[in-house]
Structures are given as C-alpha cells and as structure tokens.
Design an enzyme around this catalytic site. Structure first.
Site, short mmCIF file in Angstrom:
data_model
loop_
_atom_site.label_atom_id
_atom_site.label_comp_id
_atom_site.label_asym_id
_atom_site.label_seq_id
_atom_site.Cartn_x
_atom_site.Cartn_y
_atom_site.Cartn_z
N HIS A 63 40.73 48.57 122.58
CA HIS A 63 41.58 47.43 122.18
C HIS A 63 42.55 47.07 123.29
O HIS A 63 43.00 47.92 124.05
CB HIS A 63 42.30 47.70 120.85
N ASP A 174 47.38 52.98 126.03
CA ASP A 174 46.80 52.84 124.70
C ASP A 174 46.75 51.35 124.38
O ASP A 174 47.77 50.76 124.06
CB ASP A 174 47.67 53.59 123.68
N GLU A 207 44.92 45.98 117.03
CA GLU A 207 44.72 47.36 116.57
C GLU A 207 46.04 47.98 116.12
O GLU A 207 46.09 48.71 115.13
CB GLU A 207 44.08 48.20 117.68
N GLU A 208 47.11 47.69 116.86
CA GLU A 208 48.39 48.36 116.61
C GLU A 208 48.99 47.99 115.26
O GLU A 208 49.88 48.68 114.77
CB GLU A 208 49.39 48.03 117.73
#
Length: 227
Positions: A63, A174, A207-208
């Site tokens: 992502h 990330d 995604e987060e």
C-alpha cells in the site's frame, strides 16, 4: 548501500490515506516501463505482466498511503486543532514536524502541546490528542487561513536516511517498501519472461484507515493467489 532511486522517491512523496496521488503517480510511471498499467476509481494502481489468455492471476500487493494528520479547526490565535489519519498515539506525534498539503503547496508545521496549568495536568494523567495543536507560524486566525484550510492533510517530515548495518530510516516505509517490492517482483518477471501466470503488482490505497483499497483490489482482480 543506498536505497534504490525509485524507493527513495516513493518514500519522499506525500500520500496520507485518501490523498495518495503523488506516490501513486510515481509508482505507475515506473510500472509503465514494463507492464500494462491501470487504476480504479478508489485510487488503487495496477501493473500487470500478462502471460496469455486464460492464465491464472497472482496479485502482489503493497500500500502507498501513509499515516498523517488533518486540520480540523483554526483558532483565534492561529493555532490549529487536528485529528490523526491512521493509528497514531498522541505521545508519538508530540514534538514532530509535519508538512500540510495545501492549495498553495506544502506548508511546514510543528505539533506541540498546549500550555496547561498544574491543576489541569493533574486532571490529565495521560496525554490526549486534544492537548496538542499544529503551529504553522501564524499569529492569528486570519493569517493561518491564508496558509491552510480546515481539512488539509499533512505528513511527517522524515526523509530517507542510511543507517549503519545496511539499514534505512524513513517516514512511510510502511508500506511504500511493500509497494516497491511488489513492483520490483513484477518487473523481474517481465524481464525474465516465460511466466505461466499473470502477475499483477498492486499499489493499494487507504490501508491505514481500514484496508479499503486492498479489499476493492481483491474483488476487482479476483486473483487465484494474492500476497
């Protein structure tokens, strides 16, 4: 060993959840050199290395969104209230520097704790988000409104830094690293040739805040296998 140029560019791009355009565009541009590139209405990006009609599909996902902040109110003194994008604790954001993504470009800001009196601190044994504010250097609401709008999102200032031991420190690892790995895997398949499966690298969004992009991508691709 320095990180690959594409990964460095992806890490420095701004792309909080819901505002991934900059990072996604870099990823798609790189993918265009070897794959069939597309996107969906949510903002997911796809790089397909096709094997032929009827071949099964392998999806490799990462992502491209990152955690961040969003301005929620501009106070009379020019300070901004904010909320977080993604799972971040108040302790983690206190003292951090960010860049707000505005109509006029990136605006630097700092996250600081509001001045509280001792009696107020006794009532707040744990730091809360409401105890913090964004400071963009404005001395009044009017001055701040010339720089930012309520709803403007921001990301951390944390450019890539090479550490000893062949390690890398950066914001957005990330999961820009995962998105880079997915794309590099597809590139190597294209370079080698002879694959018996369609390999689709996916740069998912949001995604987060709930893995929404990956869910939409999975339904759209309906792959036989997904990583």
């Amino acid at each position: 060993m320095a990180a690959p140029e594409l990964l460095q560019s992806l890490l420095q791009a701004a792309g909080p959840s819901g505002h991934e355009d900059e990072a996604a565009a870099l990823w798609r541009e790189a993918a265009g050199a070897f794959a069939e590139v597309s996107s969906d209405t949510l903002g997911n990006s796809f790089a397909r290395v096709a094997a032929g009609d009827g071949a099964p599909t392998l999806a490799v996902m990462g992502h491209v969104d990152e955690i961040g902040v969003t301005a929620t109110n501009i106070e009379e003194n020019g300070l901004l209230s904010f909320t977080t994008i993604g799972g971040i604790t108040p302790d983690a954001v206190r003292g951090q520097r960010v860049e707000l993504l505005t109509r006029g470009g990136r605006v630097p800001a700092a996250i600081a704790r509001r001045r509280l009196y001792p009696e107020q601190l006794r009532d707040r044994p744990r730091l809360e988000l409401a105890d913090l504010h964004l400071d963009v250097g404005a001395a009044s609401r009017e001055e701040a409104e010339r720089l930012v709008r309520i709803g403007d999102a921001g990301v951390w200032l944390g450019p890539p830094v090479d550490l000893p031991g062949n390690r890398l420190l950066s914001k957005a690892l990330d999961n820009r690293l995962g998105a880079y790995v997915a794309l590099e895997a597809a590139r190597r398949v294209a370079e080698t040739g002879g694959s018996e499966v369609d390999v689709v690298a996916v740069a998912a969004v949001q995604e987060e805040i709930g893995s929404y992009g990956a869910r939409a991508a999975a339904f759209g691709l309906d792959p036989q296998v997904a990583l």
